[in-house]
Design a protein around this motif. Structure first.
Motif, PDB file in Angstrom:
ATOM      1  N   ASN A 137     -45.786  67.344-109.674  1.00  0.00           N
ATOM      2  CA  ASN A 137     -45.935  65.908-109.781  1.00  0.00           C
ATOM      3  C   ASN A 137     -47.664  65.719-110.112  1.00  0.00           C
ATOM      4  OD1 ASN A 137     -43.663  65.376-109.013  1.00  0.00           O
ATOM      5  ND2 ASN A 137     -43.941  65.019-106.826  1.00  0.00           N
ATOM      6  N   ALA A 138     -48.591  66.784-109.553  1.00  0.00           N
ATOM      7  CA  ALA A 138     -49.807  66.338-109.851  1.00  0.00           C
ATOM      8  C   ALA A 138     -50.301  66.584-111.298  1.00  0.00           C
ATOM      9  CB  ALA A 138     -50.695  67.519-109.198  1.00  0.00           C
ATOM     10  N   ILE A 139     -49.501  67.583-112.074  1.00  0.00           N
ATOM     11  CA  ILE A 139     -49.772  68.046-113.211  1.00  0.00           C
ATOM     12  C   ILE A 139     -49.246  66.723-114.208  1.00  0.00           C
ATOM     13  CG2 ILE A 139     -49.033  69.231-115.375  1.00  0.00           C
ATOM     14  CD1 ILE A 139     -49.072  71.783-113.513  1.00  0.00           C
ATOM     15  N   ARG A 140     -48.121  66.116-113.770  1.00  0.00           N
ATOM     16  CA  ARG A 140     -47.716  64.921-114.549  1.00  0.00           C
ATOM     17  C   ARG A 140     -48.489  63.811-114.370  1.00  0.00           C
ATOM     18  NH1 ARG A 140     -43.181  64.910-111.893  1.00  0.00           N
ATOM     19  NH2 ARG A 140     -42.215  66.352-113.186  1.00  0.00           N
ATOM     20  N   LYS A 141     -48.975  63.611-113.243  1.00  0.00           N
ATOM     21  CA  LYS A 141     -49.958  62.325-112.984  1.00  0.00           C
ATOM     22  C   LYS A 141     -51.248  62.650-113.881  1.00  0.00           C
ATOM     23  CE  LYS A 141     -52.280  59.820-109.226  1.00  0.00           C
ATOM     24  NZ  LYS A 141     -52.213  59.701-107.607  1.00  0.00           N
ATOM     25  N   PHE A 142     -51.727  63.893-113.741  1.00  0.00           N
ATOM     26  CA  PHE A 142     -52.771  64.266-114.374  1.00  0.00           C
ATOM     27  C   PHE A 142     -52.806  63.902-115.972  1.00  0.00           C
ATOM     28  CE2 PHE A 142     -55.694  67.897-116.336  1.00  0.00           C
ATOM     29  CZ  PHE A 142     -56.964  67.082-115.875  1.00  0.00           C
ATOM     30  N   GLY A 143     -51.418  64.103-116.683  1.00  0.00           N
ATOM     31  CA  GLY A 143     -51.064  63.956-117.819  1.00  0.00           C
ATOM     32  C   GLY A 143     -51.490  62.447-118.069  1.00  0.00           C
ATOM     33  N   LYS A 144     -50.982  61.676-117.386  1.00  0.00           N
ATOM     34  CA  LYS A 144     -51.177  60.154-117.318  1.00  0.00           C
ATOM     35  C   LYS A 144     -52.514  59.776-117.299  1.00  0.00           C
ATOM     36  CE  LYS A 144     -46.600  59.165-115.569  1.00  0.00           C
ATOM     37  NZ  LYS A 144     -46.031  58.529-114.429  1.00  0.00           N
ATOM     38  N   THR A 145     -53.359  60.212-116.467  1.00  0.00           N
ATOM     39  CA  THR A 145     -54.879  59.996-116.233  1.00  0.00           C
ATOM     40  C   THR A 145     -55.379  60.357-117.660  1.00  0.00           C
ATOM     41  OG1 THR A 145     -54.960  60.275-114.005  1.00  0.00           O
ATOM     42  CG2 THR A 145     -56.924  60.353-114.871  1.00  0.00           C
ATOM     43  N   LEU A 146     -55.238  61.366-118.274  1.00  0.00           N
ATOM     44  CA  LEU A 146     -55.761  61.696-119.454  1.00  0.00           C
ATOM     45  C   LEU A 146     -55.603  60.870-120.648  1.00  0.00           C
ATOM     46  CD1 LEU A 146     -55.166  65.698-119.438  1.00  0.00           C
ATOM     47  CD2 LEU A 146     -57.252  64.305-118.692  1.00  0.00           C
ATOM     48  N   LYS A 147     -54.949  59.798-120.717  1.00  0.00           N
ATOM     49  CA  LYS A 147     -54.624  58.835-121.636  1.00  0.00           C
ATOM     50  C   LYS A 147     -55.654  57.789-121.526  1.00  0.00           C
ATOM     51  CE  LYS A 147     -49.641  59.753-122.126  1.00  0.00           C
ATOM     52  NZ  LYS A 147     -48.108  59.087-121.756  1.00  0.00           N
ATOM     53  N   THR A 148     -56.882  58.186-121.614  1.00  0.00           N
ATOM     54  CA  THR A 148     -58.172  57.319-121.499  1.00  0.00           C
ATOM     55  C   THR A 148     -58.972  57.463-122.807  1.00  0.00           C
ATOM     56  OG1 THR A 148     -58.267  57.319-119.150  1.00  0.00           O
ATOM     57  CG2 THR A 148     -60.078  56.840-120.186  1.00  0.00           C
ATOM     58  N   ASP A 149     -59.236  56.527-123.526  1.00  0.00           N
ATOM     59  CA  ASP A 149     -60.117  56.664-124.789  1.00  0.00           C
ATOM     60  C   ASP A 149     -61.276  57.692-124.741  1.00  0.00           C
ATOM     61  OD1 ASP A 149     -58.406  55.093-126.103  1.00  0.00           O
ATOM     62  OD2 ASP A 149     -59.461  53.283-126.040  1.00  0.00           O
ATOM     63  N   GLY A 150     -61.073  58.814-125.138  1.00  0.00           N
ATOM     64  CA  GLY A 150     -62.355  59.576-125.176  1.00  0.00           C
ATOM     65  C   GLY A 150     -62.538  60.404-124.175  1.00  0.00           C
ATOM     66  N   ALA A 151     -61.310  60.620-123.251  1.00  0.00           N
ATOM     67  CA  ALA A 151     -61.445  61.266-121.888  1.00  0.00           C
ATOM     68  C   ALA A 151     -61.460  62.867-122.451  1.00  0.00           C
ATOM     69  CB  ALA A 151     -60.217  61.239-121.235  1.00  0.00           C
ATOM     70  N   VAL A 152     -62.287  63.611-121.591  1.00  0.00           N
ATOM     71  CA  VAL A 152     -62.289  65.205-121.412  1.00  0.00           C
ATOM     72  C   VAL A 152     -61.452  65.743-120.137  1.00  0.00           C
ATOM     73  CG1 VAL A 152     -63.612  67.092-121.212  1.00  0.00           C
ATOM     74  CG2 VAL A 152     -64.429  65.350-122.511  1.00  0.00           C
ATOM     75  N   GLY A 153     -60.543  66.449-120.300  1.00  0.00           N
ATOM     76  CA  GLY A 153     -59.754  66.955-119.368  1.00  0.00           C
ATOM     77  C   GLY A 153     -59.990  68.393-118.878  1.00  0.00           C
ATOM     78  N   LEU A 154     -59.965  68.781-117.566  1.00  0.00           N
ATOM     79  CA  LEU A 154     -60.177  69.922-117.079  1.00  0.00           C
ATOM     80  C   LEU A 154     -59.146  70.417-116.160  1.00  0.00           C
ATOM     81  CD1 LEU A 154     -63.585  71.931-116.576  1.00  0.00           C
ATOM     82  CD2 LEU A 154     -61.623  72.139-114.986  1.00  0.00           C
ATOM     83  N   PHE A 155     -58.486  71.345-116.304  1.00  0.00           N
ATOM     84  CA  PHE A 155     -57.595  72.025-115.312  1.00  0.00           C
ATOM     85  C   PHE A 155     -58.151  73.243-114.866  1.00  0.00           C
ATOM     86  CE2 PHE A 155     -54.051  74.767-114.158  1.00  0.00           C
ATOM     87  CZ  PHE A 155     -53.309  73.762-113.116  1.00  0.00           C
ATOM     88  N   TYR A 156     -58.292  73.480-113.478  1.00  0.00           N
ATOM     89  CA  TYR A 156     -58.620  74.791-112.849  1.00  0.00           C
ATOM     90  C   TYR A 156     -57.580  75.149-112.012  1.00  0.00           C
ATOM     91  CZ  TYR A 156     -61.239  78.268-110.062  1.00  0.00           C
ATOM     92  OH  TYR A 156     -61.386  79.420-109.518  1.00  0.00           O
ATOM     93  N   TYR A 157     -57.233  76.476-112.109  1.00  0.00           N
ATOM     94  CA  TYR A 157     -56.094  77.115-111.201  1.00  0.00           C
ATOM     95  C   TYR A 157     -56.659  78.423-110.711  1.00  0.00           C
ATOM     96  CZ  TYR A 157     -52.031  79.194-109.375  1.00  0.00           C
ATOM     97  OH  TYR A 157     -50.896  79.797-108.658  1.00  0.00           O
ATOM     98  N   ALA A 158     -56.306  78.495-109.284  1.00  0.00           N
ATOM     99  CA  ALA A 158     -56.904  79.916-108.921  1.00  0.00           C
ATOM    100  C   ALA A 158     -55.592  80.272-108.017  1.00  0.00           C
ATOM    101  CB  ALA A 158     -58.162  79.949-107.890  1.00  0.00           C
ATOM    102  N   GLY A 159     -55.111  81.525-108.050  1.00  0.00           N
ATOM    103  CA  GLY A 159     -54.098  81.900-107.120  1.00  0.00           C
ATOM    104  C   GLY A 159     -53.042  82.908-108.032  1.00  0.00           C
ATOM    105  N   HIS A 160     -51.911  83.153-107.898  1.00  0.00           N
ATOM    106  CA  HIS A 160     -51.012  83.984-108.224  1.00  0.00           C
ATOM    107  C   HIS A 160     -50.411  83.308-109.515  1.00  0.00           C
ATOM    108  CE1 HIS A 160     -50.714  87.576-105.918  1.00  0.00           C
ATOM    109  NE2 HIS A 160     -50.373  87.007-104.874  1.00  0.00           N
ATOM    110  N   GLY A 161     -50.484  84.242-110.746  1.00  0.00           N
ATOM    111  CA  GLY A 161     -49.827  83.826-111.879  1.00  0.00           C
ATOM    112  C   GLY A 161     -49.139  85.213-112.325  1.00  0.00           C
ATOM    113  N   MET A 162     -48.213  84.865-113.194  1.00  0.00           N
ATOM    114  CA  MET A 162     -47.469  85.941-114.114  1.00  0.00           C
ATOM    115  C   MET A 162     -46.932  85.380-115.257  1.00  0.00           C
ATOM    116  SD  MET A 162     -44.075  86.708-111.622  1.00  0.00           S
ATOM    117  CE  MET A 162     -44.810  87.064-110.292  1.00  0.00           C
TER     118      MET A 162
END
Length: 254
Positions: free
Chosen positions: A84-109
Protein backbone atom coordinates in the motif's frame (compact mmCIF):
# COMPACT_ATOMS: atom_id res chain seq x y z
CA UNK A 1 52.44 44.74 -9.29
CA UNK A 2 50.55 44.09 -12.53
CA UNK A 3 51.07 40.34 -12.14
CA UNK A 4 49.94 40.46 -8.51
CA UNK A 5 46.81 42.38 -9.47
CA UNK A 6 46.10 39.90 -12.27
CA UNK A 7 46.44 36.94 -9.89
CA UNK A 8 44.11 38.59 -7.39
CA UNK A 9 41.55 39.29 -10.10
CA UNK A 10 41.68 35.70 -11.35
CA UNK A 11 41.30 34.40 -7.80
CA UNK A 12 38.33 36.64 -7.20
CA UNK A 13 36.65 35.51 -10.43
CA UNK A 14 37.18 31.82 -9.61
CA UNK A 15 35.84 32.28 -6.07
CA UNK A 16 32.85 34.23 -7.34
CA UNK A 17 32.13 31.50 -9.89
CA UNK A 18 32.24 28.83 -7.15
CA UNK A 19 29.82 30.87 -5.02
CA UNK A 20 27.48 31.27 -7.99
CA UNK A 21 27.49 27.53 -8.65
CA UNK A 22 26.78 26.76 -5.00
CA UNK A 23 23.90 29.25 -4.94
CA UNK A 24 22.49 27.70 -8.13
CA UNK A 25 22.64 24.22 -6.58
CA UNK A 26 20.87 25.45 -3.44
CA UNK A 27 18.16 27.20 -5.47
CA UNK A 28 17.54 24.03 -7.48
CA UNK A 29 17.35 21.91 -4.31
CA UNK A 30 14.91 24.34 -2.75
CA UNK A 31 12.56 24.43 -5.75
CA UNK A 32 12.42 20.83 -7.03
CA UNK A 33 9.78 18.69 -5.24
CA UNK A 34 11.48 15.87 -3.35
CA UNK A 35 9.62 12.86 -1.98
CA UNK A 36 11.00 9.82 -0.15
CA UNK A 37 9.61 6.52 1.10
CA UNK A 38 11.83 4.95 3.78
CA UNK A 39 11.22 1.44 5.15
CA UNK A 40 13.19 -0.38 7.84
CA UNK A 41 12.32 -4.00 8.74
CA UNK A 42 14.06 -5.50 11.76
CA UNK A 43 11.52 -7.46 13.83
CA UNK A 44 10.92 -10.50 11.65
CA UNK A 45 8.29 -12.82 13.07
CA UNK A 46 9.48 -16.13 11.63
CA UNK A 47 13.25 -15.72 11.74
CA UNK A 48 15.95 -13.94 13.74
CA UNK A 49 15.56 -10.19 14.19
CA UNK A 50 18.02 -7.83 12.55
CA UNK A 51 19.94 -5.27 14.58
CA UNK A 52 20.22 -2.24 12.31
CA UNK A 53 17.46 -1.72 9.70
CA UNK A 54 15.12 0.34 11.89
CA UNK A 55 18.04 2.43 13.17
CA UNK A 56 19.23 2.90 9.58
CA UNK A 57 15.77 3.94 8.40
CA UNK A 58 15.47 6.50 11.22
CA UNK A 59 18.88 7.97 10.42
CA UNK A 60 18.05 8.20 6.70
CA UNK A 61 14.69 9.77 7.54
CA UNK A 62 16.37 12.53 9.58
CA UNK A 63 19.00 13.14 6.91
CA UNK A 64 16.56 13.33 4.00
CA UNK A 65 14.27 15.65 5.96
CA UNK A 66 17.22 17.98 6.57
CA UNK A 67 17.98 17.87 2.82
CA UNK A 68 14.50 19.03 1.81
CA UNK A 69 12.71 15.73 1.19
CA UNK A 70 9.13 15.15 2.24
CA UNK A 71 9.58 11.75 3.91
CA UNK A 72 7.19 8.91 4.65
CA UNK A 73 8.93 6.50 7.02
CA UNK A 74 7.68 3.05 8.05
CA UNK A 75 9.09 0.50 10.48
CA UNK A 76 8.54 -3.25 10.77
CA UNK A 77 5.77 -3.42 8.20
CA UNK A 78 3.86 -6.43 6.90
CA UNK A 79 3.26 -7.21 3.25
CA UNK A 80 -0.03 -5.35 2.89
CA UNK A 81 1.34 -2.14 4.43
CA UNK A 82 4.47 -2.29 2.27
CA UNK A 83 2.49 -2.73 -0.93
CA UNK A 84 0.00 0.00 0.00
CA UNK A 85 2.84 2.39 0.86
CA UNK A 86 4.56 1.75 -2.48
CA UNK A 87 1.30 2.26 -4.37
CA UNK A 88 0.64 5.54 -2.56
CA UNK A 89 4.22 6.65 -3.14
CA UNK A 90 3.76 6.12 -6.87
CA UNK A 91 0.78 8.46 -6.86
CA UNK A 92 2.73 11.08 -4.91
CA UNK A 93 5.48 11.07 -7.53
CA UNK A 94 3.05 12.27 -10.21
CA UNK A 95 4.18 15.82 -9.49
CA UNK A 96 5.81 18.03 -12.10
CA UNK A 97 9.60 17.87 -11.80
CA UNK A 98 9.50 15.60 -8.74
CA UNK A 99 12.50 13.59 -7.52
CA UNK A 100 11.59 10.31 -5.83
CA UNK A 101 13.78 8.35 -3.43
CA UNK A 102 13.04 4.88 -2.05
CA UNK A 103 15.21 3.48 0.76
CA UNK A 104 14.83 -0.01 2.15
CA UNK A 105 16.75 -1.77 4.92
CA UNK A 106 15.91 -5.34 5.88
CA UNK A 107 15.89 -8.82 4.37
CA UNK A 108 15.78 -9.23 0.60
CA UNK A 109 16.45 -12.10 -1.77
CA UNK A 110 16.42 -13.05 -5.43
CA UNK A 111 14.36 -15.79 -7.01
CA UNK A 112 14.71 -16.46 -10.72
CA UNK A 113 16.53 -13.16 -11.26
CA UNK A 114 13.75 -11.14 -9.58
CA UNK A 115 14.47 -9.28 -6.34
CA UNK A 116 12.02 -9.44 -3.44
CA UNK A 117 11.92 -7.29 -0.32
CA UNK A 118 10.72 -9.24 2.69
CA UNK A 119 8.06 -7.82 5.03
CA UNK A 120 8.24 -8.80 8.69
CA UNK A 121 5.42 -11.36 8.35
CA UNK A 122 7.12 -13.29 5.52
CA UNK A 123 7.29 -17.05 6.15
CA UNK A 124 8.19 -18.83 2.92
CA UNK A 125 8.46 -22.59 3.18
CA UNK A 126 10.11 -22.85 -0.24
CA UNK A 127 11.44 -20.66 -3.03
CA UNK A 128 8.09 -20.37 -4.81
CA UNK A 129 6.48 -18.97 -1.65
CA UNK A 130 8.76 -15.92 -1.81
CA UNK A 131 6.83 -14.71 -4.87
CA UNK A 132 3.72 -14.49 -2.69
CA UNK A 133 5.20 -13.59 0.71
CA UNK A 134 7.66 -10.95 -0.54
CA UNK A 135 7.22 -7.60 -2.28
CA UNK A 136 8.77 -7.66 -5.78
CA UNK A 137 11.12 -4.83 -6.54
CA UNK A 138 9.48 -4.70 -9.96
CA UNK A 139 6.33 -3.37 -8.31
CA UNK A 140 8.25 -0.35 -6.98
CA UNK A 141 10.01 0.28 -10.31
CA UNK A 142 6.69 -0.01 -12.12
CA UNK A 143 5.12 2.64 -9.90
CA UNK A 144 8.06 4.96 -10.53
CA UNK A 145 7.92 4.40 -14.28
CA UNK A 146 4.19 5.10 -14.44
CA UNK A 147 4.61 8.28 -12.37
CA UNK A 148 6.61 9.84 -15.20
CA UNK A 149 8.52 12.11 -12.81
CA UNK A 150 11.93 13.60 -13.57
CA UNK A 151 14.25 11.31 -11.56
CA UNK A 152 14.12 8.37 -9.14
CA UNK A 153 16.67 6.96 -6.69
CA UNK A 154 16.41 3.46 -5.21
CA UNK A 155 18.71 2.55 -2.31
CA UNK A 156 18.68 -1.06 -1.09
CA UNK A 157 20.49 -2.05 2.08
CA UNK A 158 18.97 -5.50 1.79
CA UNK A 159 21.85 -7.82 0.88
CA UNK A 160 21.94 -9.98 3.99
CA UNK A 161 22.05 -13.77 4.25
CA UNK A 162 18.91 -15.67 3.25
CA UNK A 163 17.20 -16.33 6.62
CA UNK A 164 15.10 -19.22 5.20
CA UNK A 165 17.90 -21.07 3.44
CA UNK A 166 17.17 -24.44 5.09
CA UNK A 167 13.81 -24.60 3.35
CA UNK A 168 15.23 -23.86 -0.10
CA UNK A 169 16.71 -26.10 -2.79
CA UNK A 170 19.67 -23.76 -3.24
CA UNK A 171 21.50 -21.30 -1.01
CA UNK A 172 20.49 -18.02 -2.67
CA UNK A 173 22.18 -15.00 -1.14
CA UNK A 174 22.22 -11.35 -2.07
CA UNK A 175 20.21 -9.54 -4.73
CA UNK A 176 20.26 -9.81 -8.51
CA UNK A 177 21.48 -6.92 -10.62
CA UNK A 178 18.60 -5.01 -12.22
CA UNK A 179 18.96 -2.66 -15.16
CA UNK A 180 17.82 0.78 -14.03
CA UNK A 181 14.75 2.07 -15.92
CA UNK A 182 15.14 5.40 -17.71
CA UNK A 183 15.82 8.23 -15.27
CA UNK A 184 16.54 5.88 -12.34
CA UNK A 185 19.59 5.33 -10.14
CA UNK A 186 19.71 2.06 -8.16
CA UNK A 187 22.23 1.49 -5.39
CA UNK A 188 22.94 -1.80 -3.60
CA UNK A 189 24.79 -2.14 -0.31
CA UNK A 190 27.06 -4.71 -1.93
CA UNK A 191 27.72 -6.39 -5.28
CA UNK A 192 25.06 -8.59 -6.95
CA UNK A 193 24.96 -12.07 -5.45
CA UNK A 194 27.03 -10.98 -2.45
CA UNK A 195 25.96 -10.30 1.13
CA UNK A 196 26.49 -7.48 3.59
CA UNK A 197 26.75 -7.95 7.34
CA UNK A 198 24.03 -6.48 9.54
CA UNK A 199 26.74 -4.64 11.50
CA UNK A 200 27.67 -4.41 15.15
CA UNK A 201 27.19 -0.67 15.63
CA UNK A 202 24.08 1.50 15.66
CA UNK A 203 24.03 1.69 11.87
CA UNK A 204 25.16 -0.57 9.05
CA UNK A 205 28.44 0.33 7.37
CA UNK A 206 26.82 1.20 4.02
CA UNK A 207 24.15 3.48 5.49
CA UNK A 208 26.62 5.12 7.86
CA UNK A 209 28.88 6.16 4.96
CA UNK A 210 25.92 7.12 2.78
CA UNK A 211 24.63 9.60 5.36
CA UNK A 212 28.06 11.16 5.69
CA UNK A 213 28.50 11.81 1.98
CA UNK A 214 24.90 12.82 1.28
CA UNK A 215 25.49 15.76 3.60
CA UNK A 216 28.63 16.90 1.78
CA UNK A 217 27.83 20.10 -0.20
CA UNK A 218 28.51 20.22 -3.93
CA UNK A 219 28.81 16.46 -4.57
CA UNK A 220 26.94 15.09 -7.56
CA UNK A 221 24.85 11.94 -7.12
CA UNK A 222 27.46 9.68 -8.71
CA UNK A 223 30.26 11.22 -6.64
CA UNK A 224 28.37 10.52 -3.41
CA UNK A 225 28.11 6.82 -4.18
CA UNK A 226 31.70 6.56 -5.41
CA UNK A 227 32.88 7.88 -2.06
CA UNK A 228 30.53 5.50 -0.23
CA UNK A 229 31.91 2.59 -2.25
CA UNK A 230 35.49 3.49 -1.50
CA UNK A 231 34.86 3.90 2.25
CA UNK A 232 32.86 0.67 2.61
CA UNK A 233 35.35 -1.37 0.59
CA UNK A 234 38.25 -0.03 2.65
CA UNK A 235 36.65 -0.49 6.08
CA UNK A 236 35.33 -3.98 5.25
CA UNK A 237 38.75 -5.05 3.95
CA UNK A 238 37.25 -5.66 0.53
CA UNK A 239 34.50 -7.98 1.77
CA UNK A 240 31.70 -5.55 0.92
CA UNK A 241 31.68 -3.44 -2.25
CA UNK A 242 28.55 -1.32 -2.91
CA UNK A 243 27.17 -1.48 -6.44
CA UNK A 244 24.96 0.74 -8.55
CA UNK A 245 23.11 0.84 -11.86
CA UNK A 246 22.08 4.12 -13.47
CA UNK A 247 20.23 5.54 -16.44
CA UNK A 248 20.19 9.09 -15.05
CA UNK A 249 21.25 11.75 -17.57
CA UNK A 250 21.01 14.98 -15.57
CA UNK A 251 22.89 16.16 -12.49
CA UNK A 252 21.49 15.75 -9.00
CA UNK A 253 22.84 17.12 -5.72
CA UNK A 254 21.53 16.02 -2.33
Amino acid sequence: MKKTGLFLLCGFLLLNNAWSQERAIKRKAQTEPRFALVIGNSDYQQTAKLRNPVNDARAINRTLSELGFSVTSLENVDQRRMENAIRKFGKTLKTDGAVGLFYYAGHGMQIGGENYLLPVDANPSNEDDVRYDGVPMGKLLGQMKNAGNSMNLVILDACRNNPFTRSFRANRNGLAQVTAPTGTFISYATAPGSVAADGDGKNGLFTEKLITHMRTPGLKLEEVFKKVRADVQRESNGKQVPWDSSSVTGDFYF
